[in-house]
Structures are given as C-alpha cells and as structure tokens.
Design a protein around this motif. Structure first.
Motif, PDB file in Angstrom:
ATOM      1  N   GLU A  37       0.824  -1.208   0.000  1.00 16.65           N
ATOM      2  CA  GLU A  37       0.000   0.000   0.000  1.00 16.65           C
ATOM      3  C   GLU A  37       0.860   1.262   0.000  1.00 16.65           C
ATOM      4  N   LEU A  38       2.009   1.213   0.653  1.00 19.71           N
ATOM      5  CA  LEU A  38       2.928   2.351   0.599  1.00 19.71           C
ATOM      6  C   LEU A  38       3.522   2.504  -0.798  1.00 19.71           C
ATOM      7  N   HIS A  39       3.732   1.404  -1.496  1.00 14.39           N
ATOM      8  CA  HIS A  39       4.156   1.502  -2.894  1.00 14.39           C
ATOM      9  C   HIS A  39       3.095   2.232  -3.717  1.00 14.39           C
ATOM     10  N   ALA A  40       1.824   1.967  -3.427  1.00 13.54           N
ATOM     11  CA  ALA A  40       0.746   2.646  -4.152  1.00 13.54           C
ATOM     12  C   ALA A  40       0.780   4.150  -3.878  1.00 13.54           C
ATOM     13  N   VAL A  41       1.086   4.532  -2.630  1.00 12.84           N
ATOM     14  CA  VAL A  41       1.214   5.945  -2.297  1.00 12.84           C
ATOM     15  C   VAL A  41       2.386   6.561  -3.051  1.00 12.84           C
ATOM     16  N   CYS A  42       3.494   5.837  -3.111  1.00 11.89           N
ATOM     17  CA  CYS A  42       4.653   6.339  -3.860  1.00 11.89           C
ATOM     18  C   CYS A  42       4.311   6.545  -5.324  1.00 11.89           C
ATOM     19  N   GLU A  46       4.718  10.024  -7.247  1.00 15.21           N
ATOM     20  CA  GLU A  46       5.609  10.112  -8.407  1.00 15.21           C
ATOM     21  C   GLU A  46       4.881  10.676  -9.620  1.00 15.21           C
ATOM     22  N   SER A  47       3.606  10.328  -9.754  1.00 20.22           N
ATOM     23  CA  SER A  47       2.833  10.817 -10.904  1.00 20.22           C
ATOM     24  C   SER A  47       2.302  12.224 -10.679  1.00 20.22           C
ATOM     25  N   SER A  84      13.552  -2.798   1.891  1.00 23.66           N
ATOM     26  CA  SER A  84      14.571  -1.832   1.482  1.00 23.66           C
ATOM     27  C   SER A  84      14.207  -1.144   0.174  1.00 23.66           C
ATOM     28  N   ARG A  85      13.599  -1.853  -0.736  1.00 25.61           N
ATOM     29  CA  ARG A  85      13.241  -1.234  -2.007  1.00 25.61           C
ATOM     30  C   ARG A  85      12.125  -0.208  -1.844  1.00 25.61           C
ATOM     31  N   LEU A  86      11.196  -0.477  -0.935  1.00 30.13           N
ATOM     32  CA  LEU A  86      10.178   0.533  -0.659  1.00 30.13           C
ATOM     33  C   LEU A  86      10.803   1.770  -0.034  1.00 30.13           C
ATOM     34  N   PHE A  87      11.657   1.565   0.979  1.00 32.86           N
ATOM     35  CA  PHE A  87      12.218   2.716   1.688  1.00 32.86           C
ATOM     36  C   PHE A  87      13.089   3.552   0.758  1.00 32.86           C
ATOM     37  N   GLU A  88      13.787   2.902  -0.167  1.00 39.43           N
ATOM     38  CA  GLU A  88      14.572   3.658  -1.148  1.00 39.43           C
ATOM     39  C   GLU A  88      13.646   4.433  -2.083  1.00 39.43           C
ATOM     40  N   ARG A  89      12.496   3.858  -2.390  1.00 35.53           N
ATOM     41  CA  ARG A  89      11.527   4.575  -3.224  1.00 35.53           C
ATOM     42  C   ARG A  89      11.002   5.806  -2.489  1.00 35.53           C
ATOM     43  N   VAL A  90      10.739   5.652  -1.190  1.00 31.88           N
ATOM     44  CA  VAL A  90      10.325   6.802  -0.373  1.00 31.88           C
ATOM     45  C   VAL A  90      11.425   7.861  -0.397  1.00 31.88           C
ATOM     46  N   ARG A  91      12.654   7.422  -0.226  1.00 32.69           N
ATOM     47  CA  ARG A  91      13.782   8.346  -0.215  1.00 32.69           C
ATOM     48  C   ARG A  91      13.871   9.149  -1.511  1.00 32.69           C
ATOM     49  N   ARG A  92      13.514   8.529  -2.623  1.00 35.75           N
ATOM     50  CA  ARG A  92      13.669   9.161  -3.928  1.00 35.75           C
ATOM     51  C   ARG A  92      12.406   9.875  -4.413  1.00 35.75           C
ATOM     52  N   LEU A  93      11.404   9.989  -3.574  1.00 34.87           N
ATOM     53  CA  LEU A  93      10.207  10.732  -3.993  1.00 34.87           C
ATOM     54  C   LEU A  93      10.602  12.143  -4.421  1.00 34.87           C
ATOM     55  N   PRO A  94       9.942  12.691  -5.425  1.00 36.51           N
ATOM     56  CA  PRO A  94      10.408  13.960  -5.986  1.00 36.51           C
ATOM     57  C   PRO A  94      10.317  15.153  -5.045  1.00 36.51           C
ATOM     58  N   MET A  95       9.313  15.187  -4.169  1.00 35.94           N
ATOM     59  CA  MET A  95       9.153  16.319  -3.256  1.00 35.94           C
ATOM     60  C   MET A  95       9.559  15.922  -1.834  1.00 35.94           C
ATOM     61  N   PRO A  96       9.868  16.907  -0.978  1.00 36.29           N
ATOM     62  CA  PRO A  96      10.318  16.593   0.379  1.00 36.29           C
ATOM     63  C   PRO A  96       9.312  15.769   1.181  1.00 36.29           C
TER      64      PRO A  96
END
Length: 248
Positions: A37-42, A46-47, A84-96
């Motif tokens: 579900e957090l991936h869905a938020v990411c 991202e979009s 780890s892949r989710l948390f890295e995706r969170v880290r790389r979100l475009p906005m703060p």
C-alpha cells in the motif's frame, strides 16, 4: 479512481499527502500488505508530486516489521529487498518528505523514518534497531543511512549495542529537527510543510535531487540552476523581492 487502503489512512490535499500508518492491533508493524500500500502511495506521489507527511496512529509510529512475517521469510525474500526497495523509493520521492514520530519507531519503523528527508518528534519518541537480538540485521537502510544521519559512533551504539535514542537523544544527534509536545506534533509538522510549500516546487525538487546525488556534484548544481534560472517562477519571485525591498 479512489484507492482503498487497509493498513493506511491517506488524506490528499492540494499541496501534500498525509499518510498515517494504521495497524492498531500490531503497533503499526510494517506488514507485506502495508509495504504494497505504501508503494501505491509512492506511485501517486511520483505521478503527481506533492509533499508527504508520514505519521503513525495511536501514539506509535511503527513498532517494527511484522515479526511473524519475517519468521516465514527466507533467503529468496531477503534478496528481493521487500522493505529496502520501498524505503529507497520513499527516499527518492520527488518532493520533500517529513516523518512525525510519536512513540516507538523500531526496526523497520525506524528505517522508514530514516528514509524521510526530515523528522520531527514528540517527547515520547524512541528510535531503535534491535534486529541483531532477533538474529538478523537492520537491512532496510539503517546500516548506511543512520551513520549518514547521526555519525558512525552514535549509529554503532544503536546498531551494535542496542541503544535506543529517546526524543532528546535523537535531537542532540541531529536525527530530528525538533521535539514538540504530543498534542502539537502534527500541527508543527504541517507548519514545516507550509514553509516548504511557500518555496518554488521546482526549486525544491531540484534541490532535493542535487542534495541526494552521491559525492561532489558541481555539474549537477550548474545544470539544476540553469533550469531554474530560465523559469518564470524565479523571475516572478525575485521581482517581488526587489519591489518589496524598494518600498521598505
């Protein structure tokens, strides 16, 4: 189409998304479903890039990963890097991204907070990575993110010696921006987001991108600045600044 979540409370606003971890029966432990579900938020962020506020329900941020699920995971699941892949995706979100931590942020919960750009804490916040006591390591970013955030010495105290950082220790180590009363935690987090929202969105995005780039990056600085120098937002903001100063 509206997404329905089982482990999250998600509120979307014009300039931000507020996500509350919501597994009250398990101290908001991070399960496989919550990861999905957090991936869905990411994907949403991202979009349609917006600021993110991440917090936990019921006086707990996240009491770790779901131990029952971890017990069933083997080598193949470890190599998938589920957390780890989710948390890295969170880290790389475009906005703060901002994490507002009240109560326990342990194990995977702590690592999720480390992946955010800024953390703000209530007085009862506690950060810890007790994974070695369970026969594993903090493999979703803590072993390299935490030294970057607080320095090698404090990180080893947490990761090797099992030290928990309470709110004041986290503040002293620079892990959190501030410690505020529990009843004001979300208000202060939103005030922080309000300050960021007053900045130019493209400038925030490019600043975050450059800050997160590895090593020295003068060329990246120049390229990002070149984009911003040509933008109308920069011209409008600087013109308003000069006009305001001339009237002072």
């Amino acid at each position: 189409m509206t997404t329905t979540y089982e482990t999250l409370l998600v509120d979307e606003y014009t300039d931000r998304v507020v996500v509350t971890l919501h597994r009250p029966e398990a101290r908001n432990a991070i399960s496989g479903l919550m990861i999905r579900e957090l991936h869905a938020v990411c994907e949403l962020l991202e979009s349609d890039p917006k600021l993110l506020l991440l917090t936990g329900h019921g006086g707990v941020f996240a009491g770790g990963a779901d131990i029952a699920e971890l017990l069933r995971r083997g080598r193949d699941e470890a190599l998938q890097g589920i957390n780890s892949r989710l948390f890295e995706r969170v880290r790389r979100l475009p906005m703060p991204t901002v994490a507002a931590i009240d109560g326990w942020a342990l194990g995977g919960g702590a690592e999720l907070s480390y992946a955010c750009d800024i953390r703000i804490a209530g007085p009862d916040a506690v950060f810890g990575n007790p994974e070695p006591g369970l026969g594993i390591l903090a493999a979703a970013g803590a072993c390299w993110r935490l030294p970057e955030l607080v320095g090698e010495s404090v990180a080893k105290q947490v990761l090797l010696a099992g030290r928990n950082l309470d709110a004041q220790a986290a503040l002293a180590a620079g892990l959190v921006l501030d410690v505020v009363p529990t009843e004001k935690l979300l208000d202060e987090a939103h005030a922080l987001l309000d300050r960021m929202a007053r900045s130019a969105a493209t400038a925030l995005r490019l600043t975050k991108l450059v800050v997160d780039s590895p090593g020295a990056h003068p060329v990246a600085d120049d390229l990002a600045q070149a984009v911003l120098f040509e933008g109308q937002d920069k011209k409008d903001r600087m013109t308003r600044f000069l006009e305001k100063r001339s009237r002072a």
